[in-house]
Write a protein that holds these residues in place. Structure first.
Motif, mmCIF file in Angstrom:
data_model
loop_
_atom_site.group_PDB
_atom_site.id
_atom_site.type_symbol
_atom_site.label_atom_id
_atom_site.label_comp_id
_atom_site.label_asym_id
_atom_site.label_seq_id
_atom_site.Cartn_x
_atom_site.Cartn_y
_atom_site.Cartn_z
ATOM 1 N N LYS A 89 6.368 32.827 -27.241
ATOM 2 C CA LYS A 89 7.471 33.734 -26.052
ATOM 3 C C LYS A 89 7.907 35.226 -26.248
ATOM 4 C CE LYS A 89 12.008 33.506 -24.219
ATOM 5 N NZ LYS A 89 13.730 33.059 -24.296
ATOM 6 N N ASP A 90 7.899 36.577 -27.926
ATOM 7 C CA ASP A 90 8.219 37.099 -28.005
ATOM 8 C C ASP A 90 6.906 38.098 -27.180
ATOM 9 O OD1 ASP A 90 10.676 36.750 -28.905
ATOM 10 O OD2 ASP A 90 9.971 36.496 -31.165
ATOM 11 N N ARG B 243 9.565 46.672 -33.618
ATOM 12 C CA ARG B 243 10.017 45.327 -32.834
ATOM 13 C C ARG B 243 9.947 45.232 -31.864
ATOM 14 N NH1 ARG B 243 10.838 42.012 -37.791
ATOM 15 N NH2 ARG B 243 13.452 42.083 -37.433
ATOM 16 N N TYR B 244 9.330 44.477 -31.250
ATOM 17 C CA TYR B 244 9.563 43.294 -30.203
ATOM 18 C C TYR B 244 10.097 42.085 -30.080
ATOM 19 C CZ TYR B 244 11.161 43.616 -25.270
ATOM 20 O OH TYR B 244 11.850 43.435 -23.729
ATOM 21 N N SER B 245 11.097 41.382 -29.649
ATOM 22 C CA SER B 245 11.607 39.859 -29.824
ATOM 23 C C SER B 245 12.163 39.934 -28.115
ATOM 24 C CB SER B 245 12.288 39.287 -30.890
ATOM 25 O OG SER B 245 13.978 39.979 -30.577
ATOM 26 N N ALA B 246 12.647 39.151 -27.765
ATOM 27 C CA ALA B 246 13.231 38.338 -27.266
ATOM 28 C C ALA B 246 14.967 39.094 -26.738
ATOM 29 C CB ALA B 246 13.678 36.725 -26.773
ATOM 30 N N LYS B 247 15.715 39.430 -28.703
ATOM 31 C CA LYS B 247 16.128 40.603 -28.268
ATOM 32 C C LYS B 247 16.424 41.551 -28.243
ATOM 33 C CE LYS B 247 18.364 37.421 -31.964
ATOM 34 N NZ LYS B 247 18.712 37.237 -33.041
ATOM 35 N N THR C 153 5.315 41.939 -32.428
ATOM 36 C CA THR C 153 6.108 40.941 -32.774
ATOM 37 C C THR C 153 6.169 40.190 -33.801
ATOM 38 O OG1 THR C 153 4.178 40.029 -32.015
ATOM 39 C CG2 THR C 153 5.912 40.593 -30.323
ATOM 40 N N PHE D 235 6.689 41.077 -24.971
ATOM 41 C CA PHE D 235 6.107 42.091 -25.109
ATOM 42 C C PHE D 235 4.850 43.354 -24.266
ATOM 43 C CE2 PHE D 235 3.475 44.689 -28.548
ATOM 44 C CZ PHE D 235 4.218 46.142 -28.372
ATOM 45 N N GLY E 95 10.406 34.119 -38.444
ATOM 46 C CA GLY E 95 10.215 33.214 -36.871
ATOM 47 C C GLY E 95 8.737 32.922 -37.277
ATOM 48 N N THR F 182 14.451 45.519 -28.639
ATOM 49 C CA THR F 182 13.976 46.846 -29.567
ATOM 50 C C THR F 182 14.501 46.469 -30.521
ATOM 51 O OG1 THR F 182 12.439 47.737 -27.869
ATOM 52 C CG2 THR F 182 12.053 48.552 -29.240
#
Length: 325
Positions: free
Chosen positions: A270-271, A206-210, A264, A275, A92, A212
């Motif tokens: 974006k992520d 971890r948090y992302s556009a996809k 993140t 979040f 990332g 948790t």
């Protein structure tokens, strides 16, 4: 021995690889399998180390130009006082992981998590290539044609073992031992400071556009938490199939614990924006760790990536701040 081409020579990517492979065929000596775990004296100014695959690799006794092809390799080299001349971008990231940005400033990027850019590695003219957990034999052969290549990370992804191997490959064995001793001492000190929180259940996500994802066993952060004697909730006690395991919004309760560390890979973008939205959702706010004020936002590039010794030391500091107030 053959010599490598000057960086002034302009090569296309295809020509670079071809030249490198040609050099490999004409170079004297070679890497064999097996051998001692300790560095052995090689030719003049050289030593032989056994890498994480069991392959013996002859490297310069004091390499000056090192390329690091994983986040852990970069971390390990910097922890040992060696600044690489090339790195691969972290997960990332456009360059080094955020927690290493200060130490790694100015190091050129020669690849990504998906793999190295062979032409860029060739142009860097390294003395040694630290190849992380790279398993693609075709790519490894291309790298070995450029410079001695050491696979530093074993299947267990143990950062201490990787640091020890990196120390032997870089002529920094004593520094590696001293670093681990310092880490162990800091762990012992923190365990005492934790008091009643010692042995608590700690969740890392971890948090992302996809969405948790949680960190299971077999990854860097789980080893650090194990050293501290923490328990883990649910599937975080099991070994995962990959680096992290996705959790749907409907199952977000699975990231709960006595303490939650979540973040993140990047502090901006974006992520990070998504979040911020997650933290306002009722399901997240209803987590026990959140209600109790035991949820801490973390640097995901440090906690949830392929960290090394510097990441481990920094994580101990984060835990100290969060849990010993």
């Amino acid at each position: 021995m053959s010599t490598h081409p000057s960086p002034r020579v302009r090569l296309t990517a295809a020509a670079a690889v071809t030249t490198a492979l040609a050099l490999a065929l004409t170079a004297c000596g070679g890497d064999g399998a097996g051998g001692s775990e300790k560095a052995k004296s090689g030719g003049a100014g050289k030593v032989t180390v056994t890498d994480a695959t069991g392959t013996e690799v002859e490297v310069p006794a004091k390499p000056a130009k090192v390329v690091a092809l994983s986040e852990m390799d970069l971390d390990s080299a910097l922890a040992l006082g060696v600044k690489p001349i090339g790195l691969t971008a972290g997960r990332g990231q456009k360059g080094a992981p955020e927690y290493l940005a200060g130490r790694a400033g100015g190091i050129p990027v020669v690849g990504a998590v998906t793999g190295p850019d062979i032409e860029k590695v060739l142009r860097a003219e390294p003395d040694v290539i630290l190849a992380g957990q790279l398993a693609d034999q075709k790519v490894l052969q291309q790298l070995k044609a450029i410079a001695p290549t050491v696979v530093t990370i074993g299947k267990d992804k143990d950062w201490k073992k990787a640091l020890d191997l990196t120390g032997r490959a870089l002529g920094k064995q004593n520094e590696a031992k001293a670093f681990v001793a310092g880490y162990d001492a800091k762990v012992a000190e923190l365990k005492k400071k934790l008091g009643s929180h010692a042995g608590g259940t700690v969740s890392v996500a971890r948090y992302s556009a996809k969405g948790t994802a949680v960190m299971q066993q077999g990854v860097f952060i789980s080893d650090v938490l194990k050293d501290l004697g923490f328990k883990r909730p649910g599937i975080q006690n099991e070994r995962g199939q990959g680096h992290s395991t996705p959790i749907s919004d409907e199952d977000i309760k699975q990231i709960d614990g006595d303490w939650l560390f979540i973040g993140t890979l990047a502090a901006k973008g974006k992520d990070a924006d998504l979040f911020a939205e997650l933290k306002n959702k009722p399901a997240y706010r209803q987590l026990g760790a959140v209600r109790d004020g035991h949820a801490t936002e973390i640097d995901g590039s440090k906690w949830t990536s392929l960290g090394g010794g510097l990441a481990a030391m920094s994580v101990l500091e984060d835990i100290d701040k969060a849990m010993t107030k």
